[in-house]
Design a protein around this motif. Structure first.
Motif, PDB file in Angstrom:
ATOM      1  N   LEU A   1      37.981  84.793  30.492  1.00 51.44           N
ATOM      2  CA  LEU A   1      38.598  85.566  31.562  1.00 51.44           C
ATOM      3  C   LEU A   1      38.219  87.034  31.436  1.00 51.44           C
ATOM      4  N   SER A   2      38.110  87.688  32.572  1.00 52.64           N
ATOM      5  CA  SER A   2      37.814  89.126  32.590  1.00 52.64           C
ATOM      6  C   SER A   2      39.088  89.915  32.321  1.00 52.64           C
ATOM      7  N   ALA A   3      38.972  91.231  32.305  1.00 51.71           N
ATOM      8  CA  ALA A   3      40.140  92.088  32.084  1.00 51.71           C
ATOM      9  C   ALA A   3      41.176  91.903  33.185  1.00 51.71           C
ATOM     10  N   ASN A   4      40.732  91.474  34.371  1.00 54.49           N
ATOM     11  CA  ASN A   4      41.646  91.229  35.489  1.00 54.49           C
ATOM     12  C   ASN A   4      42.217  89.817  35.483  1.00 54.49           C
ATOM     13  N   ARG A   5      41.977  89.089  34.395  1.00 54.05           N
ATOM     14  CA  ARG A   5      42.441  87.721  34.234  1.00 54.05           C
ATOM     15  C   ARG A   5      41.859  86.817  35.316  1.00 54.05           C
ATOM     16  N   VAL A   6      40.577  87.015  35.557  1.00 55.15           N
ATOM     17  CA  VAL A   6      39.815  86.223  36.528  1.00 55.15           C
ATOM     18  C   VAL A   6      38.647  85.560  35.793  1.00 55.15           C
ATOM     19  N   PRO A   7      38.340  84.284  36.051  1.00 59.93           N
ATOM     20  CA  PRO A   7      37.192  83.620  35.408  1.00 59.93           C
ATOM     21  C   PRO A   7      35.871  84.070  36.041  1.00 59.93           C
ATOM     22  N   ALA A   8      35.470  85.295  35.740  1.00 62.79           N
ATOM     23  CA  ALA A   8      34.301  85.903  36.386  1.00 62.79           C
ATOM     24  C   ALA A   8      33.018  85.133  36.099  1.00 62.79           C
ATOM     25  N   ASN A   9      32.852  84.664  34.864  1.00 64.16           N
ATOM     26  CA  ASN A   9      31.649  83.899  34.529  1.00 64.16           C
ATOM     27  C   ASN A   9      31.588  82.595  35.330  1.00 64.16           C
ATOM     28  N   ALA A  10      32.738  81.973  35.509  1.00 65.45           N
ATOM     29  CA  ALA A  10      32.784  80.737  36.288  1.00 65.45           C
ATOM     30  C   ALA A  10      32.412  80.999  37.744  1.00 65.45           C
ATOM     31  N   VAL A  11      32.824  82.147  38.275  1.00 64.53           N
ATOM     32  CA  VAL A  11      32.460  82.520  39.646  1.00 64.53           C
ATOM     33  C   VAL A  11      30.942  82.611  39.776  1.00 64.53           C
ATOM     34  N   MET A  12      30.302  83.286  38.822  1.00 59.63           N
ATOM     35  CA  MET A  12      28.846  83.447  38.882  1.00 59.63           C
ATOM     36  C   MET A  12      28.127  82.111  38.702  1.00 59.63           C
ATOM     37  N   PHE A  13      28.676  81.245  37.858  1.00 58.71           N
ATOM     38  CA  PHE A  13      28.107  79.904  37.666  1.00 58.71           C
ATOM     39  C   PHE A  13      28.097  79.130  38.985  1.00 58.71           C
ATOM     40  N   VAL A  14      29.210  79.172  39.710  1.00 59.54           N
ATOM     41  CA  VAL A  14      29.315  78.462  40.990  1.00 59.54           C
ATOM     42  C   VAL A  14      28.332  79.030  42.009  1.00 59.54           C
ATOM     43  N   ALA A  15      28.257  80.355  42.091  1.00 59.79           N
ATOM     44  CA  ALA A  15      27.390  81.001  43.079  1.00 59.79           C
ATOM     45  C   ALA A  15      25.919  80.661  42.854  1.00 59.79           C
ATOM     46  N   ILE A  16      25.474  80.758  41.617  1.00 61.59           N
ATOM     47  CA  ILE A  16      24.066  80.493  41.314  1.00 61.59           C
ATOM     48  C   ILE A  16      23.724  79.021  41.552  1.00 61.59           C
ATOM     49  N   THR A  17      24.600  78.127  41.120  1.00 64.22           N
ATOM     50  CA  THR A  17      24.350  76.700  41.312  1.00 64.22           C
ATOM     51  C   THR A  17      24.341  76.335  42.796  1.00 64.22           C
ATOM     52  N   ALA A  18      25.249  76.928  43.565  1.00 69.49           N
ATOM     53  CA  ALA A  18      25.303  76.677  45.007  1.00 69.49           C
ATOM     54  C   ALA A  18      24.007  77.102  45.684  1.00 69.49           C
ATOM     55  N   ALA A  19      23.450  78.222  45.258  1.00 72.20           N
ATOM     56  CA  ALA A  19      22.186  78.691  45.829  1.00 72.20           C
ATOM     57  C   ALA A  19      21.048  77.730  45.494  1.00 72.20           C
ATOM     58  N   LEU A  20      21.040  77.226  44.281  1.00 74.01           N
ATOM     59  CA  LEU A  20      19.964  76.341  43.849  1.00 74.01           C
ATOM     60  C   LEU A  20      19.984  75.007  44.596  1.00 74.01           C
ATOM     61  N   VAL A  21      21.172  74.425  44.785  1.00 76.55           N
ATOM     62  CA  VAL A  21      21.231  73.110  45.428  1.00 76.55           C
ATOM     63  C   VAL A  21      20.912  73.194  46.921  1.00 76.55           C
ATOM     64  N   THR A  22      20.929  74.401  47.476  1.00 72.38           N
ATOM     65  CA  THR A  22      20.655  74.561  48.906  1.00 72.38           C
ATOM     66  C   THR A  22      19.212  74.959  49.179  1.00 72.38           C
ATOM     67  N   LEU A  23      18.408  75.123  48.145  1.00 70.25           N
ATOM     68  CA  LEU A  23      16.998  75.483  48.337  1.00 70.25           C
ATOM     69  C   LEU A  23      16.255  74.541  49.290  1.00 70.25           C
ATOM     70  N   PRO A  24      16.527  73.214  49.276  1.00 76.13           N
ATOM     71  CA  PRO A  24      15.819  72.338  50.226  1.00 76.13           C
ATOM     72  C   PRO A  24      16.045  72.696  51.693  1.00 76.13           C
ATOM     73  N   ALA A  25      17.068  73.494  51.991  1.00 75.19           N
ATOM     74  CA  ALA A  25      17.321  73.888  53.382  1.00 75.19           C
ATOM     75  C   ALA A  25      16.231  74.816  53.913  1.00 75.19           C
ATOM     76  N   LEU A  26      15.349  75.291  53.056  1.00 75.79           N
ATOM     77  CA  LEU A  26      14.204  76.080  53.514  1.00 75.79           C
ATOM     78  C   LEU A  26      13.191  75.193  54.247  1.00 75.79           C
ATOM     79  N   LYS A  27      13.324  73.883  54.072  1.00 71.09           N
ATOM     80  CA  LYS A  27      12.458  72.920  54.747  1.00 71.09           C
ATOM     81  C   LYS A  27      13.199  72.353  55.949  1.00 71.09           C
TER      82      LYS A  27
END
Length: 532
Positions: free
Chosen positions: A376-402
């Motif tokens: 958890l961050s100083a604000n008691r938020v799972p900041a690393n988990a947020v970034m994990f979700v964002a990056i993975t979401a971008a990767l799984v949507t790469l086929p939408a470029l086709k």
């Protein structure tokens, strides 16, 4: 504050805790997240993720092409009733077990570590996919809005531009989530009123502005088959048995993500009741509001050049065609803007829910690198988990470029993955709760004896719909057809079955030796105080 995997010192047993903290302590967890969400905020996040201004519009063409108006006017309310039953069964579970792990935790509690492991990963895959799908849909509607209000935008627009906007949406949603949990509660409260007011404004525009409307006979009896299957027939048995169920994606994808009320239960006051209400109320109000909205859109479908309803044009252009043709540039731009803004609220809420699930699953050592994702961050938020979700979401949507004929078929595959992953994850604890019967320890909100039929109905509906969503949606996506192309493949079953096989191998070879299900992050002495 103790680290995620460290027990709370024994002197905390003497600390006066709230009823919510006592309940959480009995479940084995200390109060690490900031419990600042009201019951309304808990309802608001599920209502925002369901987002009738997102799914109803982004997947309208999926419903319309697979059945036509009857797929909108009849499938939505019928499926809505079944999904509400699913919501009631999950409300009972969250009342008994209000933890951020939600679905995964229930499965592990009722069925053991293996059930929890598979459920957790299905839920995580579904949440990441729904975050990706909503964010991509938001980017598409931002692009459509700019295309409508700006004469020169279309020249520079394309799938590459939409993907860039999609990444920007993910970044903005991540920043807002990382900043503060309380900020997210406030944003979701605003989101509810934006959805209510926005839907009302759009319905009024669709009722007042068009020069003409379709008849009730068209809306409730017209059929249309633009799937490519059965040579476009709307009378063949296959049309009713296969094509119309393909259109179930519209309803099942829109009304999902309501497990967010469970994932935010550790941050909600009076969670045992508030989270339970948040689930079923968000479904009920969305079913009613979404139906009114969809009917308004369908009645506003314009006539084509031959005087007949422009079914083929709607099938290709979706709601954007309806808005631009029936409303004109200015009104269409306003409607698209309202929807795009609502979809951004939805994407941000999806990020919140997915990150809390990631945090909770990692807290119990269910994800590689768990210590990092449970931090958890100083604000008691799972900041690393947020970034994990964002990056993975971008990767799984790469086929939408086709694209196929300019349509990013991967987007519809991602939405199917979201539905399959989430609803299969829901089905496991719902089934396990039915199996355990009257020995289940009820929470303050429960279904009484009605669980005996509700849980069975819920599981059957999930299995049937998800099986249809794994079939080839167009002939070119079927390997046995001469026109088969890989670009047309519905890769939802590939991802789903592949994930299940990988999880089965991982569990057998490795995970069963170290994954034991929910861990305890609070000293047992604290729990014993409450049980005395």
């Amino acid at each position: 504050m103790p680290e995620a995997h460290e027990p709370v010192p024994e002197h905390h047993a003497a600390t006066k805790l709230s009823a919510d903290e006592e309940h959480l302590a009995r479940l084995g967890y200390s109060q690490e997240l900031n419990r600042s969400w009201s019951g309304f905020s808990n309802f608001a996040i599920s209502f925002s993720i369901i987002s009738i201004l997102a799914g109803c519009f982004t997947n309208y063409a999926a419903g319309f092409n697979n059945g036509g108006p009857i797929s909108i006017s009849w499938s939505w309310p019928i499926l809505g009733i079944f999904i509400l039953i699913i919501g009631f069964t999950m409300s009972e579970l969250v009342s008994a077990y209000p933890t951020s792990g939600g679905i995964y935790w229930w499965a592990a509690k009722l069925g053991g570590a293996r059930a929890g492991f598979f459920t957790g990963w299905l839920n995580l895959i579904g949440l990441i996919a729904v975050t990706a799908g909503v964010s991509y849909g938001c980017a598409t509607f931002i692009d459509l809005t700019l295309d409508t209000v700006s004469d020169g935008w279309a020249e520079s627009s394309g799938l590459g531009t939409i993907f860039i906007i999609f990444v920007v949406v993910l970044v903005l949603a991540s920043v807002l989530n990382i900043f503060s949990s309380h900020l997210m509660a406030v944003l979701n409260n605003i989101s509810v009123w934006w959805h209510v007011a926005g839907a009302l404004i759009i319905v009024l525009i669709l009722v007042i502005v068009p020069d003409s409307h379709q008849s009730p006979g068209y809306v409730f009896t017209e059929t249309f088959n633009n799937s490519g299957w059965f040579d476009g027939s709307t009378s063949a048995f296959g049309f009713f048995a296969v094509v119309i169920p393909f259109g179930f994606l519209l309803t099942q994808y829109t009304i999902t993500g309501f497990d967010a009320s469970a994932h935010l239960s550790e941050e909600t006051e009076s969670a045992s009741n508030a989270a339970a209400r948040g689930i079923w109320q968000s479904i009920l109000y969305s079913v009613i509001g979404g139906y009114i909205l969809l009917l308004a859109v369908t009645f506003a479908i314009p006539d084509g050049v031959d005087g007949n309803p422009a079914n083929a044009e709607v099938g290709l252009g979706g709601v954007a065609y309806i808005f631009n043709t029936a409303l004109g540039q200015n009104w269409a731009g306003l409607v698209l803007f309202i929807s795009a803004a609502a979809q951004f609220f939805c994407a941000t809420a999806c990020m919140t829910s997915a990150s809390r699930m990631t945090f909770a699953f990692a807290r119990d050592n269910g994800i590689p690198g768990s210590r990092r994702w449970a931090a958890l961050s100083a604000n008691r938020v799972p900041a690393n988990a947020v970034m994990f979700v964002a990056i993975t979401a971008a990767l799984v949507t790469l086929p939408a470029l086709k694209s196929i004929n300019g349509i990013p078929t991967a987007f519809f595959a991602v939405t199917s993955i979201a539905v399959i992953g989430l609803y299969f994850a829901f089905a496991i604890p719902i089934w396990l709760r039915w199996r355990i019967g009257d020995d289940f320890e009820l929470g303050s909100w429960n279904n009484g004896a009605k669980y005996k039929w509700m849980n069975i109905v819920a599981v059957v509906e999930i299995v049937v719909v998800c099986l249809f969503l794994m079939l080839p949606t167009v002939p070119a996506g079927a390997p046995w057809r001469d026109e088969f192309t890989w670009a047309s493949v519905n890769y939802a079953p590939i991802v789903t079955i592949g994930a299940l096989v990988a999880l089965a191998v991982w569990w057998t070879v490795s995970a069963r030796h170290w994954f034991t299900g929910p861990k305890t992050t609070i000293d047992k002495a604290v729990v014993e105080v409450f049980d005395e």
